[in-house]
Write a protein that holds these residues in place. Structure first.
Motif, PDB file in Angstrom:
ATOM      1  N   MET A   1       0.821  -1.213   0.000  1.00 57.16           N
ATOM      2  CA  MET A   1       0.000   0.000   0.000  1.00 57.16           C
ATOM      3  C   MET A   1       0.857   1.267   0.000  1.00 57.16           C
ATOM      4  N   SER A   2       2.032   1.189   0.603  1.00 64.25           N
ATOM      5  CA  SER A   2       2.911   2.361   0.640  1.00 64.25           C
ATOM      6  C   SER A   2       3.363   2.742  -0.756  1.00 64.25           C
ATOM      7  N   HIS A   3       3.543   1.744  -1.635  1.00 57.07           N
ATOM      8  CA  HIS A   3       3.927   2.029  -3.026  1.00 57.07           C
ATOM      9  C   HIS A   3       2.818   2.801  -3.735  1.00 57.07           C
ATOM     10  N   ILE A   4       1.570   2.387  -3.506  1.00 59.36           N
ATOM     11  CA  ILE A   4       0.441   3.068  -4.127  1.00 59.36           C
ATOM     12  C   ILE A   4       0.328   4.501  -3.610  1.00 59.36           C
ATOM     13  N   ARG A   5       0.602   4.688  -2.306  1.00 61.06           N
ATOM     14  CA  ARG A   5       0.505   6.018  -1.717  1.00 61.06           C
ATOM     15  C   ARG A   5       1.469   6.989  -2.397  1.00 61.06           C
ATOM     16  N   LEU A   6       2.633   6.491  -2.771  1.00 66.51           N
ATOM     17  CA  LEU A   6       3.610   7.341  -3.451  1.00 66.51           C
ATOM     18  C   LEU A   6       3.143   7.761  -4.845  1.00 66.51           C
ATOM     19  N   LEU A   7       2.238   6.968  -5.436  1.00 63.04           N
ATOM     20  CA  LEU A   7       1.764   7.259  -6.783  1.00 63.04           C
ATOM     21  C   LEU A   7       0.531   8.158  -6.796  1.00 63.04           C
ATOM     22  N   VAL A   8      -0.021   8.458  -5.613  1.00 62.86           N
ATOM     23  CA  VAL A   8      -1.244   9.262  -5.538  1.00 62.86           C
ATOM     24  C   VAL A   8      -1.102  10.608  -6.259  1.00 62.86           C
ATOM     25  N   PRO A   9       0.011  11.366  -6.089  1.00 62.93           N
ATOM     26  CA  PRO A   9       0.123  12.634  -6.816  1.00 62.93           C
ATOM     27  C   PRO A   9       0.016  12.466  -8.336  1.00 62.93           C
ATOM     28  N   LEU A  10       0.630  11.413  -8.879  1.00 62.47           N
ATOM     29  CA  LEU A  10       0.546  11.178 -10.319  1.00 62.47           C
ATOM     30  C   LEU A  10      -0.879  10.830 -10.733  1.00 62.47           C
ATOM     31  N   LEU A  11      -1.574  10.047  -9.925  1.00 62.11           N
ATOM     32  CA  LEU A  11      -2.947   9.661 -10.250  1.00 62.11           C
ATOM     33  C   LEU A  11      -3.883  10.865 -10.158  1.00 62.11           C
ATOM     34  N   ILE A  12      -3.645  11.745  -9.199  1.00 64.75           N
ATOM     35  CA  ILE A  12      -4.451  12.979  -9.115  1.00 64.75           C
ATOM     36  C   ILE A  12      -4.212  13.841 -10.349  1.00 64.75           C
ATOM     37  N   THR A  13      -2.947  13.976 -10.722  1.00 65.98           N
ATOM     38  CA  THR A  13      -2.612  14.736 -11.927  1.00 65.98           C
ATOM     39  C   THR A  13      -3.290  14.135 -13.146  1.00 65.98           C
ATOM     40  N   ALA A  14      -3.241  12.802 -13.256  1.00 62.82           N
ATOM     41  CA  ALA A  14      -3.874  12.125 -14.391  1.00 62.82           C
ATOM     42  C   ALA A  14      -5.372  12.387 -14.406  1.00 62.82           C
ATOM     43  N   GLY A  15      -6.019  12.344 -13.237  1.00 64.63           N
ATOM     44  CA  GLY A  15      -7.456  12.594 -13.178  1.00 64.63           C
ATOM     45  C   GLY A  15      -7.812  13.992 -13.633  1.00 64.63           C
ATOM     46  N   ILE A  16      -7.026  14.976 -13.224  1.00 65.12           N
ATOM     47  CA  ILE A  16      -7.284  16.363 -13.641  1.00 65.12           C
ATOM     48  C   ILE A  16      -7.120  16.496 -15.154  1.00 65.12           C
TER      49      ILE A  16
ATOM     50  N   SER B   1      -3.028  20.933 -12.520  1.00 59.52           N
ATOM     51  CA  SER B   1      -2.441  19.591 -12.671  1.00 59.52           C
ATOM     52  C   SER B   1      -0.945  19.603 -12.384  1.00 59.52           C
ATOM     53  N   LEU B   2      -0.336  20.784 -12.442  1.00 59.50           N
ATOM     54  CA  LEU B   2       1.093  20.909 -12.118  1.00 59.50           C
ATOM     55  C   LEU B   2       1.362  20.751 -10.624  1.00 59.50           C
ATOM     56  N   VAL B   3       0.349  21.051  -9.819  1.00 57.42           N
ATOM     57  CA  VAL B   3       0.579  21.114  -8.367  1.00 57.42           C
ATOM     58  C   VAL B   3       0.926  19.769  -7.749  1.00 57.42           C
ATOM     59  N   PRO B   4       0.155  18.687  -7.995  1.00 54.32           N
ATOM     60  CA  PRO B   4       0.471  17.424  -7.307  1.00 54.32           C
ATOM     61  C   PRO B   4       1.875  16.900  -7.585  1.00 54.32           C
ATOM     62  N   ILE B   5       2.281  16.910  -8.860  1.00 59.74           N
ATOM     63  CA  ILE B   5       3.605  16.355  -9.157  1.00 59.74           C
ATOM     64  C   ILE B   5       4.723  17.323  -8.766  1.00 59.74           C
ATOM     65  N   SER B   6       4.404  18.618  -8.660  1.00 60.49           N
ATOM     66  CA  SER B   6       5.432  19.569  -8.235  1.00 60.49           C
ATOM     67  C   SER B   6       5.696  19.467  -6.739  1.00 60.49           C
ATOM     68  N   LEU B   7       4.644  19.169  -5.956  1.00 58.40           N
ATOM     69  CA  LEU B   7       4.793  19.088  -4.510  1.00 58.40           C
ATOM     70  C   LEU B   7       5.209  17.707  -4.034  1.00 58.40           C
ATOM     71  N   ALA B   8       5.048  16.698  -4.893  1.00 60.00           N
ATOM     72  CA  ALA B   8       5.402  15.336  -4.488  1.00 60.00           C
ATOM     73  C   ALA B   8       6.904  15.231  -4.258  1.00 60.00           C
ATOM     74  N   ASP B   9       7.272  14.467  -3.263  1.00 58.74           N
ATOM     75  CA  ASP B   9       8.691  14.286  -2.929  1.00 58.74           C
ATOM     76  C   ASP B   9       9.257  13.167  -3.791  1.00 58.74           C
ATOM     77  N   ARG B  10       9.461  13.482  -5.069  1.00 60.38           N
ATOM     78  CA  ARG B  10       9.931  12.460  -6.011  1.00 60.38           C
ATOM     79  C   ARG B  10      10.925  13.104  -6.968  1.00 60.38           C
ATOM     80  N   SER B  11      11.859  12.298  -7.425  1.00 59.93           N
ATOM     81  CA  SER B  11      12.777  12.755  -8.473  1.00 59.93           C
ATOM     82  C   SER B  11      12.251  12.295  -9.816  1.00 59.93           C
ATOM     83  N   SER B  12      12.566  13.020 -10.854  1.00 60.18           N
ATOM     84  CA  SER B  12      12.113  12.668 -12.190  1.00 60.18           C
ATOM     85  C   SER B  12      12.772  11.366 -12.628  1.00 60.18           C
ATOM     86  N   PRO B  13      12.004  10.437 -13.202  1.00 61.96           N
ATOM     87  CA  PRO B  13      12.589   9.172 -13.633  1.00 61.96           C
ATOM     88  C   PRO B  13      13.476   9.332 -14.857  1.00 61.96           C
ATOM     89  N   ALA B  14      14.200   8.268 -15.157  1.00 61.22           N
ATOM     90  CA  ALA B  14      15.049   8.289 -16.343  1.00 61.22           C
ATOM     91  C   ALA B  14      14.185   8.398 -17.598  1.00 61.22           C
TER      92      ALA B  14
END
Length: 412
Positions: free
Chosen positions: A1-16, A170-183
């Motif tokens: 479940m913790s893995h899914i929680r990390l993806l929530v910002p991306l899923l919110i962005t996708a929904g918007i 839609s920029l807000v969730p992924i901008s505030l998420a504590d994640r680095s950009s993937p390769a």
């Protein structure tokens, strides 16, 4: 479940994004009609989006490799938001065509960025849950967005502003998420001849889906308006087609895994044809008949893209699945460019029922071509197939990898 929680910002962005895109597609058609655009001009504006989408499909992987996910997303979201507001400032068909072209290019890049990012973040352990959540976000956001139209109204500036605000937010969730950009993903090169040789039927099938389903998405609101549906009823009509598309995805896919996929493609095409003829001949201006007809049409027509993609992958060799994924989406875009243009002319000449008469004729022709291919080439035995059916979104080639199992993007 913790893995899914990390993806929530991306899923919110996708929904918007998905909701904003679905809202804009229906709203622009209705607003264009209110502004006095002819049906053929509305079809041209709708085709503009798909021209841009096809261009975006070709160049997005290069952009991601050049500037990365965050910069690509930020730039495309800003341009898409600006193009939406610009349509309010200049209400003119040619200008709207180019703004919708720009929006199509941006949305192709935005969806690809989100789905590439999701692909880099999921594992085999949470892939199925992520995919289910993503599909739920897709269905829920598109359906809910339709009802903003009767709630807010198609006149004035409000819906233009709401769409622009959604794209900006839609920029807000992924901008505030504590994640680095993937390769950055590997570049995908198109080879039209190779795609045709892999599966002529799948190639034609994706073009047919573009010719028909994209015409419904672009001109369905105009059809509803011309038969006398209210704005709320038009929102329900469009939503019914989208929801119907979910109902038979998995049953048809399950049988296609057990039988010759081409038989299931024929069944789905026949069902879509009969539903289209019902809408053209019997539905008239009755709301419930139209809702029932478009629900059945969506149930059979919407899975066709996934069925054709699965058939193409059955014939693909090692290392060809990424090419097939990108190629099927590209050929769908080609059909989606032509379909609204031709269907809008038919609707102008022969009235609203011509939209579904045109759809039925295209589907019948595809049934004939499917029969020819079945006589020209044996089916792929179940044991020799590269994988199972998967329900696919026509958002980006990276969705195909998200729906896979992570093994080099193949179908196993």
């Amino acid at each position: 479940m913790s893995h899914i929680r990390l993806l929530v910002p991306l899923l919110i962005t996708a929904g918007i994004l998905i909701g904003g895109n679905g809202l804009q597609g229906t709203f622009i058609s209705l607003r264009a009609s209110q502004e006095g655009f002819s049906t053929s001009l509305i079809g041209l504006v709708g085709a503009g989006y798909n021209v841009g989408f096809a261009i975006g499909c070709i160049y997005v992987s290069r952009m991601l490799r050049a500037i990365g996910h965050i910069r690509t997303f930020s730039a495309m979201a800003a341009i898409a938001a600006a193009s939406s507001l610009a349509m309010l400032l200049v209400i003119e068909p040619t200008f709207w065509f180019f703004m919708r072209l720009l929006a199509g290019l941006c949305f192709a890049c935005l969806f690809a960025t989100v789905e590439s990012w999701l692909n880099a973040s999921v594992t085999n352990a949470n892939r199925a849950r992520t995919l289910s959540l993503y599909r739920l976000v897709d269905l829920g956001s598109v359906t809910a967005a339709q009802y903003l139209i009767p709630g807010v109204g198609i006149g004035g500036f409000q819906l233009f502003a709401i769409i622009s605000m959604a794209l900006t937010l839609s920029l807000v969730p992924i901008s505030l998420a504590d994640r680095s950009s993937p390769a950055a993903p590997e570049a995908i090169r198109f080879n039209v001849r190779k795609l045709w040789n892999i599966s002529p039927l799948a190639t034609v099938g994706c073009i047919v889906v573009g010719l028909t389903n994209a015409s419904f998405r672009s001109l369905g609101p105009i059809y509803g308006q011309e038969i006398g549906l209210s704005v709320t009823e038009i929102a329900s009509f469009m939503s019914a087609g989208i929801i119907g598309g979910v109902v038979l995805q998995y049953p048809l896919g399950l049988y296609s895994d057990k039988l010759d996929r081409r038989v299931i493609i024929l069944v789905a095409t026949l069902g879509a044809t009969l539903a289209a003829l019902y809408l053209a001949i019997f539905a008239g201006g009755d709301e419930w008949r139209n809702l029932a007809g478009i629900f059945v049409f969506g149930a059979f027509a919407m899975p066709l893209y996934s069925l054709c993609s699965a058939h193409a992958n059955d014939h693909a060799g090692d290392g060809e699945h990424a090419l097939v994924s990108a190629g099927m989406l590209f050929f769908w875009s080609i059909g989606a460019i032509i379909g609204p243009l031709f269907a809008s002319v038919m609707l102008d000449l022969f009235g609203p029922g011509a939209l579904f008469t045109y759809t039925a004729v295209v589907m019948v022709a595809f049934m004939g071509y499917t029969g020819l291919r079945m006589s020209a080439r044996p089916g792929v035995p179940t044991a020799a197939r590269h994988g199972r059916f998967r329900s696919l979104l026509r958002t980006s080639a990276f969705f195909n990898k998200l729906a896979g199992d992570g093994k080099n993007g193949d179908q196993r």
